[in-house]
Design a protein around this motif. Structure first.
Motif, PDB file in Angstrom:
ATOM      1  N   LYS A  30       0.830  -1.201   0.000  1.00  0.00           N
ATOM      2  CA  LYS A  30       0.000   0.000   0.000  1.00  0.00           C
ATOM      3  C   LYS A  30       0.863   1.250   0.000  1.00  0.00           C
ATOM      4  CE  LYS A  30      -3.965  -2.008   2.366  1.00  0.00           C
ATOM      5  NZ  LYS A  30      -4.725  -2.032   3.605  1.00  0.00           N
ATOM      6  N   ASN A  31       1.974   1.246   0.723  1.00  0.00           N
ATOM      7  CA  ASN A  31       2.842   2.413   0.811  1.00  0.00           C
ATOM      8  C   ASN A  31       3.731   2.554  -0.417  1.00  0.00           C
ATOM      9  OD1 ASN A  31       1.830   3.167   3.271  1.00  0.00           O
ATOM     10  ND2 ASN A  31       3.356   2.033   4.431  1.00  0.00           N
ATOM     11  N   SER A  32       3.914   1.498  -1.181  1.00  0.00           N
ATOM     12  CA  SER A  32       4.829   1.569  -2.314  1.00  0.00           C
ATOM     13  C   SER A  32       4.288   2.457  -3.424  1.00  0.00           C
ATOM     14  CB  SER A  32       5.112   0.169  -2.861  1.00  0.00           C
ATOM     15  OG  SER A  32       3.921  -0.367  -3.407  1.00  0.00           O
ATOM     16  N   GLY A  33       2.978   2.660  -3.506  1.00  0.00           N
ATOM     17  CA  GLY A  33       2.394   3.490  -4.542  1.00  0.00           C
ATOM     18  C   GLY A  33       2.444   4.974  -4.238  1.00  0.00           C
ATOM     19  N   LYS A  34       2.801   5.334  -3.024  1.00  0.00           N
ATOM     20  CA  LYS A  34       2.845   6.741  -2.645  1.00  0.00           C
ATOM     21  C   LYS A  34       4.095   7.399  -3.215  1.00  0.00           C
ATOM     22  CE  LYS A  34       0.228   6.249   1.594  1.00  0.00           C
ATOM     23  NZ  LYS A  34       0.248   6.382   3.038  1.00  0.00           N
ATOM     24  N   VAL A  35       3.933   8.650  -3.621  1.00  0.00           N
ATOM     25  CA  VAL A  35       5.040   9.395  -4.196  1.00  0.00           C
ATOM     26  C   VAL A  35       5.289  10.621  -3.339  1.00  0.00           C
ATOM     27  CG1 VAL A  35       5.817  10.674  -6.221  1.00  0.00           C
ATOM     28  CG2 VAL A  35       4.419   8.624  -6.506  1.00  0.00           C
ATOM     29  N   ASP A  36       6.533  10.825  -2.962  1.00  0.00           N
ATOM     30  CA  ASP A  36       6.877  12.037  -2.234  1.00  0.00           C
ATOM     31  C   ASP A  36       6.980  13.174  -3.246  1.00  0.00           C
ATOM     32  OD1 ASP A  36       6.989  10.741   0.179  1.00  0.00           O
ATOM     33  OD2 ASP A  36       9.122  10.271  -0.006  1.00  0.00           O
ATOM     34  N   GLU A  37       6.205  14.228  -3.013  1.00  0.00           N
ATOM     35  CA  GLU A  37       6.188  15.344  -3.951  1.00  0.00           C
ATOM     36  C   GLU A  37       6.364  16.635  -3.186  1.00  0.00           C
ATOM     37  OE1 GLU A  37       3.135  17.343  -7.124  1.00  0.00           O
ATOM     38  OE2 GLU A  37       2.946  15.226  -6.685  1.00  0.00           O
ATOM     39  N   ASP A  38       7.226  17.464  -3.685  1.00  0.00           N
ATOM     40  CA  ASP A  38       7.462  18.756  -3.066  1.00  0.00           C
ATOM     41  C   ASP A  38       6.284  19.668  -3.393  1.00  0.00           C
ATOM     42  OD1 ASP A  38       8.588  20.885  -1.781  1.00  0.00           O
ATOM     43  OD2 ASP A  38       9.950  21.401  -3.425  1.00  0.00           O
ATOM     44  N   GLU A  39       5.590  20.159  -2.370  1.00  0.00           N
ATOM     45  CA  GLU A  39       4.393  20.970  -2.576  1.00  0.00           C
ATOM     46  C   GLU A  39       4.703  22.274  -3.295  1.00  0.00           C
ATOM     47  OE1 GLU A  39       2.537  21.529   1.180  1.00  0.00           O
ATOM     48  OE2 GLU A  39       2.206  19.390   1.489  1.00  0.00           O
ATOM     49  N   VAL A  40       5.822  22.884  -2.958  1.00  0.00           N
ATOM     50  CA  VAL A  40       6.181  24.153  -3.588  1.00  0.00           C
ATOM     51  C   VAL A  40       6.447  23.936  -5.071  1.00  0.00           C
ATOM     52  CG1 VAL A  40       7.888  26.015  -3.621  1.00  0.00           C
ATOM     53  CG2 VAL A  40       7.102  25.073  -1.441  1.00  0.00           C
ATOM     54  N   GLU A  41       7.158  22.875  -5.384  1.00  0.00           N
ATOM     55  CA  GLU A  41       7.465  22.568  -6.775  1.00  0.00           C
ATOM     56  C   GLU A  41       6.192  22.287  -7.566  1.00  0.00           C
ATOM     57  OE1 GLU A  41      10.021  19.085  -8.605  1.00  0.00           O
ATOM     58  OE2 GLU A  41      11.166  20.283  -7.162  1.00  0.00           O
ATOM     59  N   ALA A  42       5.254  21.582  -6.971  1.00  0.00           N
ATOM     60  CA  ALA A  42       3.998  21.273  -7.644  1.00  0.00           C
ATOM     61  C   ALA A  42       3.174  22.542  -7.854  1.00  0.00           C
ATOM     62  CB  ALA A  42       3.209  20.263  -6.831  1.00  0.00           C
TER      63      ALA A  42
END
Length: 98
Positions: A30-42
Motif C-alpha cells: 500500500k505504501n509503495s504506490g505513494k510518491v513524495d512530492e514537493d508541494e512548492v514545486e507542484a
C-alpha cells in the motif's frame, strides 16, 4: 466509504485468517504506490488559464478614518461603532473580541 448496515455480517469462520507476514507485505504494498512530492514545486508548475498577472499593477486607495469607525485593539480590524463592545482607556474592543 458507505457501509450497508442491513447486509448480513460475516461470522468468525468466514473471516480469513491472515498470517502476520501476509499483513506486513500488504502494508508495504500500500505504501509503495505513494510518491513524495514537493508541494512548492507542484504549486509552481500549476498555472491557471489566463492567470499571468505579471504585467498588472495594483492600485489601492486608502480612505481616512470615518467618524463612525474604530480599530479594535485586539484584532486590529476596522469596525463600525455599532460593533463597539468596550473601551478601556484609549483602547476600543469589538464585540467579537470581548
Amino acid at each position: 466509504m458507505a457501509t450497508d448496515y442491513d447486509a448480513p455480517r460475516k461470522t468468525e469462520e468466514e473471516l480469513p485468517e491472515d498470517s502476520i507476514e501476509e499483513l506486513k507485505t500488504r502494508r508495504n504494498d500500500k505504501n509503495s504506490g505513494k510518491v513524495d512530492e514537493d508541494e512548492v514545486e507542484a504549486a509552481e508548475s500549476f498555472e491557471l488559464p489566463g492567470a499571468d498577472l505579471s504585467h498588472e499593477e495594483l492600485t489601492v486607495r486608502v480612505l481616512p478614518r470615518q467618524a463612525d469607525e474604530f480599530t479594535c485593539a485586539s484584532c486590529f480590524l476596522v469596525k463600525s461603532k455599532t460593533q463597539l463592545a468596550e473601551t478601556r482607556g484609549q483602547e476600543m474592543y469589538c464585540v467579537d473580541c470581548v
